[in-house]
Design an enzyme around this catalytic site. Sequence first.
Site, PDB file in Angstrom:
ATOM      1  N   ARG A  65       0.570  -1.282  -0.165  1.00 25.27           N
ATOM      2  CA  ARG A  65       0.062  -0.050  -0.037  1.00 25.27           C
ATOM      3  C   ARG A  65       0.899   1.155   0.085  1.00 25.27           C
ATOM      4  NH1 ARG A  65      -4.580   0.434   4.458  1.00 25.27           N
ATOM      5  NH2 ARG A  65      -2.976   0.872   5.770  1.00 25.27           N
ATOM      6  N   LYS A  87      -2.761   6.694   1.412  1.00 25.52           N
ATOM      7  CA  LYS A  87      -2.673   6.971   2.946  1.00 25.52           C
ATOM      8  C   LYS A  87      -1.532   8.326   2.976  1.00 25.52           C
ATOM      9  CE  LYS A  87      -2.464   4.694   7.385  1.00 25.52           C
ATOM     10  NZ  LYS A  87      -3.721   5.047   7.942  1.00 25.52           N
ATOM     11  N   GLU A 138     -16.433   6.505   4.408  1.00 28.95           N
ATOM     12  CA  GLU A 138     -15.637   5.651   5.758  1.00 28.95           C
ATOM     13  C   GLU A 138     -15.702   6.930   6.868  1.00 28.95           C
ATOM     14  OE1 GLU A 138     -11.492   4.635   5.568  1.00 28.95           O
ATOM     15  OE2 GLU A 138     -10.971   6.394   4.095  1.00 28.95           O
TER      16      GLU A 138
HETATM   17  C1  LIG Z   1      -8.946   6.797   6.815  1.00 27.25           C
HETATM   18  C2  LIG Z   1      -8.602   5.301   7.060  1.00 27.25           C
HETATM   19  N1  LIG Z   1      -9.433   4.559   6.845  1.00 27.25           N
HETATM   20  C3  LIG Z   1      -9.270   3.024   7.147  1.00 27.25           C
HETATM   21  C4  LIG Z   1      -8.045   2.790   8.039  1.00 27.25           C
HETATM   22  C5  LIG Z   1      -7.946   1.305   8.167  1.00 27.25           C
HETATM   23  O1  LIG Z   1      -6.769   0.940   7.353  1.00 27.25           O
HETATM   24  P1  LIG Z   1      -6.015  -0.563   8.114  1.00 27.25           P
HETATM   25  O2  LIG Z   1      -6.989  -1.460   8.463  1.00 27.25           O
HETATM   26  O3  LIG Z   1      -5.299  -0.941   6.839  1.00 27.25           O
HETATM   27  O4  LIG Z   1      -5.415  -0.028   9.242  1.00 27.25           O
HETATM   28  C6  LIG Z   1      -7.268   3.844   8.352  1.00 27.25           C
HETATM   29  C7  LIG Z   1      -6.069   3.495   9.104  1.00 27.25           C
HETATM   30  O5  LIG Z   1      -5.984   2.720  10.208  1.00 27.25           O
HETATM   31  C8  LIG Z   1      -7.572   5.101   8.042  1.00 27.25           C
HETATM   32  O6  LIG Z   1      -6.861   6.180   8.569  1.00 27.25           O
END
Ligand SMILES: Cc1ncc(COP(=O)(O)O)c(C=O)c1O
Length: 346
Positions: free
Chosen positions: A80, A183, A219
């Site tokens: 990622r 991210k 989300e």
């Molecule tokens: C905006 C956002 N969505 C989703 C997630 C979840 O992603 P992951 O399960 O890869 O930590 C995160 C981080 O934890 C995030 O910052």
Amino acid sequence: MNNINWDTLGFDAYRTRSIILSHYKDGEWSPIETTEDFSFTFDPFAQVFHYAISCFEGLKAFRQKDGRVALFRPEQNAARLQRTAKYLGMPSPSQEMFLQMCETCVKNNLEFLPPYGHGASMYLRPLLVGMHPQMQLVPYPEAIFAVMCAPVGPYYGEHLRSFSAVIPGDYDRAAPKGSGSYKIGANYASTFKPYKIAHEQGYSELLYLNSSTRQFVDEFGSSNFFAIKGNKYITPLSDSVLPSITNKTLQEVAADLGMEVEKRPVPVEELAEFDEAGGCGTAVVITPMSHIDIKPVLEAPEVSRVFRFRPDGEVGPACTRLYRQITGIQFGELDDPHGWCHIIKK
Ligand SMILES: Cc1ncc(COP(=O)(O)O)c(C=O)c1O
């Protein structure tokens, strides 16, 4: 030995022993360095300060029941980060380098890895920032890649309890064809102000809708959205949400537990039909929501709709089961049939 109280840890920045670093310049990464110096030196014109050329990852290390130390699905984070770095026009570490630096970080900071039995873990924060001094809006291949860590407990202060969220009518997280699925630091910058307002009103989370039509759930500010309807695990299909590794994992866990998994657009109206709903992510693990309110104007008192899933604080049976299953695998209490735990120390 340090005298950390493993039972009262929250989710905070922490000064551990060391951070692991490499600098990309002139077409190559410098030899990986372990340093106890927690300061970086940057040119004030560095890309990161002016144009937010910065991205990161988040993953956890666990001390398991039998004493082994495991990273949870780190190769997914490596992939990622590479995808995000490409979006920002930045160089990115290979998967091998990413794993090596994460492992070194855990091993060098072992005294900060919570022992088994406290529900606590070590959060690793791999960070990639643009170093090049410039004014022009063009990518330049110079960056620092650093891996740091912190011992952490529950993100919202308590394990497996439900919290509340608000859908802010006057704030969006991500543009339709923008950066929402990457991210990058900039995605989080725009959440600070609405978070502050929401927290002052007693909400723990912000739930964002798709910004083009505002008809579908995207989300939470810090995690993906999922819901339970009967025997179904439902999660939004959207181009502007972060592809969460926890969500991907939970979809497989849910299927293994005999649930049906649906990844599809989730209309806001459907919130009224869910038995349970919550957020999922590395930091929040599974955070059930007791209720989600809609506020047309976040700062104003008016609430136009309330979707109630559980009494305040209570957690439904599916969230409990999913939480126990994923944390059971992470802490080595349950079998790991998919090989998600990357053992770095026996
Ligand atoms: C905006 C956002 N969505 C989703 C997630 C979840 O992603 P992951 O399960 O890869 O930590 C995160 C981080 O934890 C995030 O910052």
